[in-house]
Design an enzyme around this catalytic site. Sequence first.
Site, PDB file in Angstrom:
ATOM      1  N   LYS A 173       2.632  -8.751  -2.109  1.00  0.00           N
ATOM      2  CA  LYS A 173       1.721  -8.921  -3.243  1.00  0.00           C
ATOM      3  C   LYS A 173       1.437  -7.597  -3.947  1.00  0.00           C
ATOM      4  O   LYS A 173       1.241  -6.570  -3.303  1.00  0.00           O
ATOM      5  CB  LYS A 173       0.413  -9.532  -2.729  1.00  0.00           C
ATOM      6  CG  LYS A 173      -0.750  -9.542  -3.693  1.00  0.00           C
ATOM      7  CD  LYS A 173      -2.006 -10.037  -2.990  1.00  0.00           C
ATOM      8  CE  LYS A 173      -3.244  -9.774  -3.808  1.00  0.00           C
ATOM      9  NZ  LYS A 173      -3.533  -8.334  -3.947  1.00  0.00           N
ATOM     10  N   LYS A 198       0.843  -1.197   0.000  1.00  0.00           N
ATOM     11  CA  LYS A 198       0.000   0.000   0.000  1.00  0.00           C
ATOM     12  C   LYS A 198       0.877   1.245   0.000  1.00  0.00           C
ATOM     13  O   LYS A 198       1.966   1.211   0.559  1.00  0.00           O
ATOM     14  CB  LYS A 198      -0.917   0.005   1.233  1.00  0.00           C
ATOM     15  CG  LYS A 198      -1.769  -1.239   1.402  1.00  0.00           C
ATOM     16  CD  LYS A 198      -2.828  -1.362   0.333  1.00  0.00           C
ATOM     17  CE  LYS A 198      -3.691  -2.601   0.555  1.00  0.00           C
ATOM     18  NZ  LYS A 198      -4.734  -2.758  -0.457  1.00  0.00           N
ATOM     19  N   LYS A 214      -1.795   1.144  -3.039  1.00  0.00           N
ATOM     20  CA  LYS A 214      -1.795   0.206  -4.158  1.00  0.00           C
ATOM     21  C   LYS A 214      -1.360   0.852  -5.463  1.00  0.00           C
ATOM     22  O   LYS A 214      -0.857   0.171  -6.351  1.00  0.00           O
ATOM     23  CB  LYS A 214      -3.171  -0.444  -4.312  1.00  0.00           C
ATOM     24  CG  LYS A 214      -4.308   0.524  -4.612  1.00  0.00           C
ATOM     25  CD  LYS A 214      -5.596  -0.217  -4.988  1.00  0.00           C
ATOM     26  CE  LYS A 214      -6.193  -0.915  -3.794  1.00  0.00           C
ATOM     27  NZ  LYS A 214      -7.500  -1.554  -4.160  1.00  0.00           N
ATOM     28  N   HIS A 235      -6.311 -13.603  -8.104  1.00  0.00           N
ATOM     29  CA  HIS A 235      -7.135 -12.577  -7.465  1.00  0.00           C
ATOM     30  C   HIS A 235      -8.522 -12.595  -8.094  1.00  0.00           C
ATOM     31  O   HIS A 235      -8.661 -12.790  -9.297  1.00  0.00           O
ATOM     32  CB  HIS A 235      -6.494 -11.197  -7.624  1.00  0.00           C
ATOM     33  CG  HIS A 235      -7.033 -10.175  -6.669  1.00  0.00           C
ATOM     34  ND1 HIS A 235      -8.297  -9.626  -6.804  1.00  0.00           N
ATOM     35  CD2 HIS A 235      -6.496  -9.608  -5.557  1.00  0.00           C
ATOM     36  CE1 HIS A 235      -8.503  -8.763  -5.819  1.00  0.00           C
ATOM     37  NE2 HIS A 235      -7.430  -8.735  -5.048  1.00  0.00           N
ATOM     38  N   HIS A 280      -8.353 -15.890  -3.555  1.00  0.00           N
ATOM     39  CA  HIS A 280      -8.975 -15.071  -2.509  1.00  0.00           C
ATOM     40  C   HIS A 280     -10.366 -15.622  -2.183  1.00  0.00           C
ATOM     41  O   HIS A 280     -11.136 -15.962  -3.080  1.00  0.00           O
ATOM     42  CB  HIS A 280      -9.088 -13.623  -2.970  1.00  0.00           C
ATOM     43  CG  HIS A 280      -7.779 -12.912  -2.999  1.00  0.00           C
ATOM     44  ND1 HIS A 280      -7.490 -11.825  -2.203  1.00  0.00           N
ATOM     45  CD2 HIS A 280      -6.651 -13.144  -3.718  1.00  0.00           C
ATOM     46  CE1 HIS A 280      -6.261 -11.416  -2.441  1.00  0.00           C
ATOM     47  NE2 HIS A 280      -5.730 -12.204  -3.363  1.00  0.00           N
TER      48      HIS A 280
END
EC number: 4.1.1.39
Length: 474
Positions: free
Chosen positions: A195, A169, A171, A288, A321
């Site tokens: 990630k 972050k 992002k 994702h 996810h």
Amino acid sequence: MSQPKRYEAGVKEYRETYWEPTYVPKDSDFLAVFKIVPQPGVPREESAAAVAAESSTATWTTVWTDLLTDLYYYKGRAYAIEDVPGDDEAFYAFIAYPMGLFEEGSVVNVFTSLVGNVFGFKAVRSLRLEDVRIPLWFVTTCPGPPHGIYVERDKLNKYGRPLLGCTIKPKLGLSAKNYGRAVYECLRGGLDFTKDDENVNSQPFMRWRDRFLFCQEAIEKAQAETGERKGHYMNVTGPTMEEIYKRAEFAKEIGTPIIMIDYLTVGWAATQSLSKWCRDNGMLLHVHRAMHAVIDRNPKHGINFRVLAKIMRLIGGDHLHSGTVVGKLEGDRAATLGWIDLMRDRYVKADRSRGIFFDQDWGQMPGMFPVASGGIHVWHMPALVSIFGDDSVLQFGGGTIGHPWGNAAGACANRVALEACVKARNEGLPIEKMGREILTEAAKSCPELKVAMETWKEVKFDFDTVDKLDVQHR
């Protein structure tokens, strides 16, 4: 002289052909359960039959070419109807489809029928695919995860606990060098993975090649300092399949162990193609689910996530996810437990309390790691370990990088909290009930954890779940 009549032309009710309440499904059939809200005045049997017809062989009128095939064999059959608990408008329709309708190994072909034009059909007001039973013969024609849970653990040499990750972050907006720095701090602090977020591709502020190089440098430096295998999910999502392969090849060339794809926005065929490439090239694949809530969140129209999870296991991802239950994103606890079972287990029994309508046999297909991500922090750790168990990935984005002392401290806090919860669980303690005591004790020897607990002690996401299991309305 009049011609002899060969067939009955015109329009007839669907239930005359596609409603078969005496039909006994075969092991080779695809089974589907739809939640249907019919148009006013349309009988349930007619609505169910219409869905069976439009998702298999029928058109709006009788056609003479029906005489050229075995319509009785190829048609879908609505064979049962059930009430939806707590919803007088809707009902469940159970439909069986014969194996001959579908191309082997093609999830795309199967769901083009099951969730294709039928979802715009005027005979129903709303339609939701709640669950499917994938027959074993079809499972064996699909590639499945490139490697699966056990192979990944061997590659990483990590056992006996969930894997720990973090989404970098902010992002969007960081330069590649600063992004790599954030990755390094998280990995050296104790995480297994970092990630890319789903919308990090190759924007002007950070081109993909620069990001990959700085992230790989961070991985190698953190590995050298900690003695642990590390990784970063390098998002290879791109505008064309050629570009996706180009990015994947470069990631392999520089030595990264895992890449990432946004499987709904790039499409199922593209994801299955990349999955095959990962298997052939020894790369792990993180998946994702960006865009899933557009499809699965409305409780009356769309596709339930348990179906999307089954699709992903068939086409092949090592991670997917799955929601968190306790974080900022939508996720009913019982339903999430059902999704987790469908991702990991070899055989899953029907269990309406978890929203699972059919037994599902996965044969020898490897399982996927469910990934918990979205608004989680150290206070959630006891619940996450209890809900997800060891074979999972727990990803703390803001819950790592938001630590007042920085990324490494946030990573350290999460690692200590995780190991404290795993140790307590292994000792037989009820970690959800005793979570506060377990974390407080661990924080006595970890100032990073103590600060994290103080920082996020008031943070909760107390919003009601939109997509609840229907059984909860009873």
